[in-house]
Scaffold this motif. Structure first.
Motif, PDB file in Angstrom:
ATOM      1  N   ILE A 167      13.603 -31.445   2.461  1.00  0.00           N
ATOM      2  CA  ILE A 167      12.194 -31.200   2.157  1.00  0.00           C
ATOM      3  C   ILE A 167      11.307 -31.801   3.244  1.00  0.00           C
ATOM      4  O   ILE A 167      10.379 -31.157   3.734  1.00  0.00           O
ATOM      5  CB  ILE A 167      11.833 -31.760   0.765  1.00  0.00           C
ATOM      6  CG1 ILE A 167      12.526 -30.934  -0.298  1.00  0.00           C
ATOM      7  CG2 ILE A 167      10.329 -31.788   0.556  1.00  0.00           C
ATOM      8  CD1 ILE A 167      12.380 -31.456  -1.682  1.00  0.00           C
ATOM      9  N   THR A 169      11.651 -29.753   6.366  1.00  0.00           N
ATOM     10  CA  THR A 169      10.905 -28.500   6.242  1.00  0.00           C
ATOM     11  C   THR A 169       9.410 -28.720   6.444  1.00  0.00           C
ATOM     12  O   THR A 169       8.749 -27.957   7.165  1.00  0.00           O
ATOM     13  CB  THR A 169      11.163 -27.851   4.866  1.00  0.00           C
ATOM     14  OG1 THR A 169      12.565 -27.627   4.735  1.00  0.00           O
ATOM     15  CG2 THR A 169      10.408 -26.551   4.726  1.00  0.00           C
ATOM     16  N   LEU A 170       8.862 -29.764   5.830  1.00  0.00           N
ATOM     17  CA  LEU A 170       7.435 -30.059   6.004  1.00  0.00           C
ATOM     18  C   LEU A 170       7.103 -30.338   7.466  1.00  0.00           C
ATOM     19  O   LEU A 170       6.084 -29.864   7.986  1.00  0.00           O
ATOM     20  CB  LEU A 170       7.024 -31.236   5.128  1.00  0.00           C
ATOM     21  CG  LEU A 170       7.043 -30.990   3.619  1.00  0.00           C
ATOM     22  CD1 LEU A 170       6.788 -32.300   2.870  1.00  0.00           C
ATOM     23  CD2 LEU A 170       6.024 -29.943   3.245  1.00  0.00           C
ATOM     24  N   GLY A 206      14.216 -35.366  -3.602  1.00  0.00           N
ATOM     25  CA  GLY A 206      14.654 -34.002  -3.354  1.00  0.00           C
ATOM     26  C   GLY A 206      15.506 -33.868  -2.119  1.00  0.00           C
ATOM     27  O   GLY A 206      16.059 -32.809  -1.849  1.00  0.00           O
ATOM     28  N   VAL A 222      16.846 -26.627   1.389  1.00  0.00           N
ATOM     29  CA  VAL A 222      15.986 -27.335   0.429  1.00  0.00           C
ATOM     30  C   VAL A 222      16.537 -27.172  -0.984  1.00  0.00           C
ATOM     31  O   VAL A 222      16.620 -28.143  -1.742  1.00  0.00           O
ATOM     32  CB  VAL A 222      14.525 -26.840   0.522  1.00  0.00           C
ATOM     33  CG1 VAL A 222      13.716 -27.264  -0.690  1.00  0.00           C
ATOM     34  CG2 VAL A 222      13.875 -27.359   1.784  1.00  0.00           C
ATOM     35  N   TRP A 246      18.006 -30.310  -2.936  1.00  0.00           N
ATOM     36  CA  TRP A 246      17.278 -30.717  -4.139  1.00  0.00           C
ATOM     37  C   TRP A 246      18.228 -30.786  -5.331  1.00  0.00           C
ATOM     38  O   TRP A 246      18.219 -31.751  -6.089  1.00  0.00           O
ATOM     39  CB  TRP A 246      16.156 -29.726  -4.424  1.00  0.00           C
ATOM     40  CG  TRP A 246      15.271 -30.163  -5.548  1.00  0.00           C
ATOM     41  CD1 TRP A 246      15.516 -30.031  -6.882  1.00  0.00           C
ATOM     42  CD2 TRP A 246      14.023 -30.838  -5.437  1.00  0.00           C
ATOM     43  NE1 TRP A 246      14.491 -30.561  -7.608  1.00  0.00           N
ATOM     44  CE2 TRP A 246      13.553 -31.063  -6.754  1.00  0.00           C
ATOM     45  CE3 TRP A 246      13.252 -31.254  -4.371  1.00  0.00           C
ATOM     46  CZ2 TRP A 246      12.351 -31.699  -7.004  1.00  0.00           C
ATOM     47  CZ3 TRP A 246      12.047 -31.874  -4.641  1.00  0.00           C
ATOM     48  CH2 TRP A 246      11.615 -32.098  -5.938  1.00  0.00           C
TER      49      TRP A 246
END
Length: 175
Positions: A157, A160-161, A153, A18, A22
């Motif tokens: 991300i 990950t979510l 980003g 991340v 990002w």
């Protein structure tokens, strides 16, 4: 003790991915490849259905190869998803992959609707689908004309979510 450390590996990989995605819009091989081999060791050591994992992993590899060949995802995102697949059960990872694919599609769909309108976006999706299934190529009408079509980003991300949601759902399921 070893099991607890093995469960922390995906989170370390995700945090690093991340941050780099990002800042630099890149997921590095020095993160995903060692994570892949640690995941492979995890599967061989902790999982009793290792043969099932091989079949499952090859199937996912072919799906992600198609997605990569159509330029829908970049290589770092693919390697990150395949690495994470080794730390989940096959059912959990299929849920995770489906959640990720649908989330990404709807994000881009609503972004395209905002720029092009509903009618043009739906037509572009129909044209892309027809071209993909008839001639095997993605014309990218869906993404054309939409400025900066990438996820804010980076894809790490969203990955990950989806991973955190999958962990929550599959740990909270009462069977």
């Amino acid at each position: 003790m070893v099991y607890s450390i093995a469960q922390m590996i995906p989170f370390v990989i995700l945090i690093i991915s991340v941050i780099t995605d990002w800042k630099e819009r890149k997921i590095y091989n020095w993160v995903t490849i060692p994570g892949f081999f640690l995941g492979l060791a995890y599967v061989l050591y902790f999982k009793t259905y290792s043969v099932m994992y091989v079949i499952f992993f090859l199937f996912l590899f072919l799906i992600f190869l198609l997605v990569y060949s159509q330029r829908a995802m970049r290589g770092g995102d693919i390697k990150l998803l395949l690495t994470l697949s080794l730390f989940l059960s096959p059912g959990a990872f299929f849920f995770n992959a489906a959640l990720f694919m649908f989330s990404a599609f709807f994000y881009f769909f609503f972004r395209a609707v905002r720029v092009k309108g509903v009618f043009q976006t739906v037509n572009d999706i129909k044209l892309d689908s027809f071209a993909l299934f008839s001639i095997g190529e993605n014309n990218n009408y869906f993404a054309s004309g939409v400025k900066n079509p990438s996820f804010p980003g980076g894809g790490a991300i969203l990955i990950t979510l989806c991973y955190l949601t999958t962990i929550f759902v599959f740990k909270c399921v009462v069977i």
